[in-house]
Design a protein around this motif. Structure first.
Motif, PDB file in Angstrom:
ATOM      1  N   TRP A 147     120.459  79.704   9.617  1.00 35.47           N
ATOM      2  CA  TRP A 147     120.460  81.095   9.180  1.00 35.47           C
ATOM      3  C   TRP A 147     119.037  81.491   8.832  1.00 35.47           C
ATOM      4  N   ILE A 171     128.967  77.932   7.703  1.00 34.42           N
ATOM      5  CA  ILE A 171     128.482  78.262   6.360  1.00 34.42           C
ATOM      6  C   ILE A 171     128.890  77.178   5.371  1.00 34.42           C
ATOM      7  N   ASP A 175     124.748  77.891   1.326  1.00 36.84           N
ATOM      8  CA  ASP A 175     124.244  79.035   2.095  1.00 36.84           C
ATOM      9  C   ASP A 175     124.568  80.381   1.444  1.00 36.84           C
ATOM     10  N   PHE A 187     133.453  85.841   3.619  1.00 37.21           N
ATOM     11  CA  PHE A 187     132.805  84.627   4.109  1.00 37.21           C
ATOM     12  C   PHE A 187     133.886  83.737   4.711  1.00 37.21           C
TER      13      PHE A 187
END
Length: 215
Positions: A147, A171, A175, A187
């Motif tokens: 990322w 993720i 993160d 998320f």
């Protein structure tokens, strides 16, 4: 508003998926029947999970590329609350899927994986799409893509266009802080929860990180 936490059940078997969700369901807001699981076991998984967890949002990650009305109806008829349309789909496919979603008082998400443009995003907004999923692909993760600022800038622009943005793609709880200045809607975590030594604790760690940065 706190971002929601979604688990991606990208299991290859029905039994594995059920085992994984039972471990963590109290920490999860949204249950995703991942593309791998849909291909492996079919839409019956969607129906079973909605029956088992009627108060959870169930996402059928169908990545619809064509036959938008037909496949969207199939997913909603078995209990999905949301389903996904791939970003490369023709705008007529998007409109068809969205029409069915509105009739059912449910929703679609545009899955942003591979090549897409902000001109396309403007088209989606103009026809009434509210949700997009910003996706770092499984293969990109495997090749070591991290990322970075480019991702954050794109996500910020999508938010400014009025989209509810979901973020996914390998993720981890660590993160989460990278996105703290953005109004993330959801998320999605998959292997970071499912493959953890203690999945319930891993899911709780995600929730704690979310609560830490969104107040």
């Amino acid at each position: 508003m706190f971002p929601k936490l979604q688990i991606a059940l990208d299991n290859a078997s029905f039994s594995e998926a059920i085992t994984d969700i039972k471990d963590v369901v109290n920490e999860i807001d949204i249950i995703e029947v991942g593309t791998i699981l849909l291909c492996s076991e079919g839409k019956r998984v969607v129906k079973y999970l909605k029956t088992l967890y009627p108060n959870k949002i169930i996402v059928a990650d169908a990545k619809i590329a064509d036959a938008g009305k037909i496949i969207t109806s199939m997913m909603f008829d078995v209990g999905a609350d949301w389903t996904t349309v791939i970003c490369s789909a023709d705008i007529s496919t998007v409109k068809g899927a969205l029409e069915i979603a509105r009739q059912a008082e449910k929703d679609i998400q545009i899955e942003l994986i591979g090549h897409w443009s902000f001109d396309q995003a403007q088209q989606w907004r103009s026809v009434g799409v509210k949700q997009v999923v910003y996706h770092r692909s499984r293969d990109a993760q495997a090749s070591g893509v991290k990322w970075g600022p480019e991702d954050l800038n794109k996500i910020e622009k999508l938010c400014s266009m009025g989209f509810n943005v979901t973020v996914t793609g390998g993720i981890t709880a660590e993160d989460i802080k990278l996105f703290k200045d953005l109004p993330i809607y959801v998320f999605i975590a998959g292997r970071a929860i499912r493959e953890a030594k203690y999945p319930n604790q891993a899911a709780n760690q995600f929730k704690q990180e979310i609560m830490k940065y969104w107040k």
